[in-house]
Design an enzyme around this catalytic site. Sequence first.
Site, PDB file in Angstrom:
ATOM      1  N   ARG A  13       0.837  -1.218   0.000  1.00  0.00           N
ATOM      2  CA  ARG A  13       0.000   0.000   0.000  1.00  0.00           C
ATOM      3  C   ARG A  13       0.865   1.258   0.000  1.00  0.00           C
ATOM      4  O   ARG A  13       0.467   2.292  -0.540  1.00  0.00           O
ATOM      5  CB  ARG A  13      -0.961  -0.002   1.181  1.00  0.00           C
ATOM      6  CG  ARG A  13      -0.255  -0.034   2.515  1.00  0.00           C
ATOM      7  CD  ARG A  13      -1.227  -0.048   3.668  1.00  0.00           C
ATOM      8  NE  ARG A  13      -0.514  -0.305   4.915  1.00  0.00           N
ATOM      9  CZ  ARG A  13      -1.003   0.011   6.110  1.00  0.00           C
ATOM     10  NH1 ARG A  13      -2.184   0.552   6.247  1.00  0.00           N
ATOM     11  NH2 ARG A  13      -0.308  -0.261   7.196  1.00  0.00           N
ATOM     12  N   SER A  40      -4.831   4.524   5.994  1.00  0.00           N
ATOM     13  CA  SER A  40      -4.685   3.116   5.606  1.00  0.00           C
ATOM     14  C   SER A  40      -4.237   2.975   4.155  1.00  0.00           C
ATOM     15  O   SER A  40      -3.570   2.013   3.803  1.00  0.00           O
ATOM     16  CB  SER A  40      -6.018   2.378   5.779  1.00  0.00           C
ATOM     17  OG  SER A  40      -6.388   2.373   7.135  1.00  0.00           O
ATOM     18  N   GLU A  61     -19.153   4.398   0.002  1.00  0.00           N
ATOM     19  CA  GLU A  61     -18.380   3.889  -1.139  1.00  0.00           C
ATOM     20  C   GLU A  61     -19.184   3.904  -2.440  1.00  0.00           C
ATOM     21  O   GLU A  61     -18.622   4.121  -3.522  1.00  0.00           O
ATOM     22  CB  GLU A  61     -17.871   2.474  -0.854  1.00  0.00           C
ATOM     23  CG  GLU A  61     -16.848   2.391   0.273  1.00  0.00           C
ATOM     24  CD  GLU A  61     -17.470   2.365   1.665  1.00  0.00           C
ATOM     25  OE1 GLU A  61     -18.716   2.280   1.763  1.00  0.00           O
ATOM     26  OE2 GLU A  61     -16.728   2.430   2.659  1.00  0.00           O
ATOM     27  N   PHE A  86     -14.495  -3.118   0.375  1.00  0.00           N
ATOM     28  CA  PHE A  86     -15.415  -2.005   0.109  1.00  0.00           C
ATOM     29  C   PHE A  86     -15.215  -1.436  -1.297  1.00  0.00           C
ATOM     30  O   PHE A  86     -16.002  -0.602  -1.750  1.00  0.00           O
ATOM     31  CB  PHE A  86     -15.223  -0.906   1.165  1.00  0.00           C
ATOM     32  CG  PHE A  86     -15.174  -1.433   2.567  1.00  0.00           C
ATOM     33  CD1 PHE A  86     -16.053  -2.427   2.976  1.00  0.00           C
ATOM     34  CD2 PHE A  86     -14.243  -0.977   3.477  1.00  0.00           C
ATOM     35  CE1 PHE A  86     -16.004  -2.941   4.265  1.00  0.00           C
ATOM     36  CE2 PHE A  86     -14.184  -1.476   4.769  1.00  0.00           C
ATOM     37  CZ  PHE A  86     -15.062  -2.465   5.169  1.00  0.00           C
ATOM     38  N   HIS A 112      -5.525  -3.743   1.641  1.00  0.00           N
ATOM     39  CA  HIS A 112      -5.977  -4.701   2.656  1.00  0.00           C
ATOM     40  C   HIS A 112      -6.725  -5.878   2.046  1.00  0.00           C
ATOM     41  O   HIS A 112      -7.687  -6.391   2.603  1.00  0.00           O
ATOM     42  CB  HIS A 112      -6.850  -4.008   3.704  1.00  0.00           C
ATOM     43  CG  HIS A 112      -6.110  -3.004   4.537  1.00  0.00           C
ATOM     44  ND1 HIS A 112      -5.367  -1.959   3.992  1.00  0.00           N
ATOM     45  CD2 HIS A 112      -5.977  -2.865   5.877  1.00  0.00           C
ATOM     46  CE1 HIS A 112      -4.836  -1.245   4.961  1.00  0.00           C
ATOM     47  NE2 HIS A 112      -5.171  -1.781   6.121  1.00  0.00           N
ATOM     48  N   ASP A 120      -8.627  -7.906  11.920  1.00  0.00           N
ATOM     49  CA  ASP A 120     -10.013  -7.449  11.736  1.00  0.00           C
ATOM     50  C   ASP A 120     -10.954  -8.593  11.372  1.00  0.00           C
ATOM     51  O   ASP A 120     -12.160  -8.507  11.581  1.00  0.00           O
ATOM     52  CB  ASP A 120     -10.081  -6.378  10.639  1.00  0.00           C
ATOM     53  CG  ASP A 120      -9.691  -5.002  11.158  1.00  0.00           C
ATOM     54  OD1 ASP A 120      -9.632  -4.829  12.397  1.00  0.00           O
ATOM     55  OD2 ASP A 120      -9.432  -4.117  10.335  1.00  0.00           O
ATOM     56  N   ARG A 170      -1.658  -4.866   3.079  1.00  0.00           N
ATOM     57  CA  ARG A 170      -1.237  -4.185   4.291  1.00  0.00           C
ATOM     58  C   ARG A 170       0.112  -4.648   4.859  1.00  0.00           C
ATOM     59  O   ARG A 170       0.856  -3.830   5.409  1.00  0.00           O
ATOM     60  CB  ARG A 170      -2.325  -4.390   5.338  1.00  0.00           C
ATOM     61  CG  ARG A 170      -2.046  -3.694   6.640  1.00  0.00           C
ATOM     62  CD  ARG A 170      -3.076  -4.118   7.672  1.00  0.00           C
ATOM     63  NE  ARG A 170      -2.925  -3.377   8.900  1.00  0.00           N
ATOM     64  CZ  ARG A 170      -3.239  -3.859  10.094  1.00  0.00           C
ATOM     65  NH1 ARG A 170      -3.731  -5.076  10.205  1.00  0.00           N
ATOM     66  NH2 ARG A 170      -3.082  -3.131  11.167  1.00  0.00           N
TER      67      ARG A 170
END
Lengths: 317, 281
Positions: A13, A40, A61, A86, A112, A120, A170
């Site tokens: 990322r 992020s 989104e 998303f 991610h 998560d 990530r």
Amino acid sequence: MKTYTYTEKKDTRSGFGAGLAELGRTNPNVVALCADLIGSLKMDEFIKENPERFFQIGIAEANMMGIAAGLTIGGKIPFTGTFANFSTGRVYDQIRQSIAYSDKNVKICASHAGLTLGEDGATHQILEDIGLMKMLPGMTVINTCDYNQTKAATIAIAEYEGPVYLRFGRPSVPIFTPADQKFEIGKAVQLTEGADVTIVATGHLVWEALEASKALYEKGITAEVINIHTIKPLDAKAIIDSVTKTGCIVTAEEHNILGGLGESVARVLATNKPAPQEFVGTKDTFGESGTPAQLMDKYGLNAEAIIKACETVIKRK
Amino acid sequence: MANTKELQDLTTQVRRDILRMVHKVNSGHPGGSLGCAEFLVALYNEIMDRKDGFDMDGLNEDLFFLSNGHISPVFYSVLAHAGYFPVEELNTFRLIDSRLQGHPTTHEGLPGVRIASGSLGQGMSVALGAAQAKKLNGDKSLVYTLHGDGELQEGQNWEAIMYASAKKVDNLICTIDLNGQQIDGSTDTVLPMGSIEAKFVAFDWEVITIEKGNDIDAILKGMAEAKALTGKGKPVCVLLKTVMGNGVDFMMYTHAWHGKAPSDEQLENALAQNPATLGDY
């Protein structure tokens, strides 16, 4: 056998963030959108340097995908940034109608992705996004393997006219591709030469494939490792040429084996060069909470799993 | 500048086009199309500042996005009469190999269409992006949209409505076709939405209501008021009260013709109520 080493690990990322920042300096038409995940997605640098070209959409989104489509009408090149989950599943119909079917020049940038999102858990760990995106007519699908390649891909897709899904992640992973690489959409990168088995890997599994090839070499097996950063359009020739030489193939991806890279490769081989194939990927399951390393081990997405798959597929020749 | 009679005559011809298009292929959405005929005729021929020809970027001209894409018959007819493509092409509506798909698309390269629509609730977001691109480009022209009232049941609209005022997108005029009908029945029986006006006001939009949404003069007056409110820091909403099926007595005041084509006899009856003004395609 050619071997690869690294001196530094970084998250892919951050490669996206660096590429976007560079585009901010070089391409005045590039604009960025984010749905409340600036940190992020590592978009801070672009935003700091180009505040007028950044759109904070909020946690919305669907609206972000539509706004991105609209920004292309007026000549902008929008880069949307949020988690892979998303960026795809949540907004599939918005992407389908307003971006893909409408042929809008939107770059959907997704961080991610996969199990390596980690703690998560399954709500955020999408393992179906490659499948969702590759099924859309006209959509280009890219999954990069390290920081340098992600940066190069980010810059390259701005020059390409058409919708793109760029997938990255990530965790910190070894940087082993050149900083000055030229990123060619749809062009596979052969990393090692081998005669016994082809390993086609994408994303975080490319480094694992290289590790596997080293261990296999010590067992007297030479593996041809191919980095498929572009899942669509797929470099069919590179796959067919390699399998013609090795006679079997292992595909490796941080994604469900249903709908991912492995199935695309299987289609190419079934219609051109039938050969035994083994699939390293998640086996039609959701993920769970855990550290990235624990999850990759538990779900069989590592060098060890690739080695086993190679040994199995060679026996099936 | 066209006079009211000319716009009225064009509307009547557009109404005939809509009826003949859906009748020929025995499919399509005549009700909402008929209800919005006056509005789209006025918009394209009087209200919008348009360039000759068509390009996707639409720089320095007003843009329009149809969010409720199922009323494609009226959109296509108005676009054709506005010169974007030959009127005869209306004859290909919903047929194989046509640029006039059931719902509008850019995919077949039809001039005048800048986004695909049909899956509801997406048009306002697209319009917001186009409006913000105009601001980045220093382009002072406006973005117009049309949405169904039933369409407001889609949640994406409310993301867009919240964003538009928060980001002061004041070069945007969104019109809601307030006909009170959707496919399954009246909006009040399917999912009552309460006061749409109060909702837009609560979201900090400027709201103009056009009570006679099928009256050309009322539309021109209301849209002029709406335009005067642009550029002042708030997005503008126009609530256009129309009658679904307007101009064909047996199609009016009901949801029954939302997505149904007339029979041969019904077509004849409907056309008799709308004598040709500019000649049929």
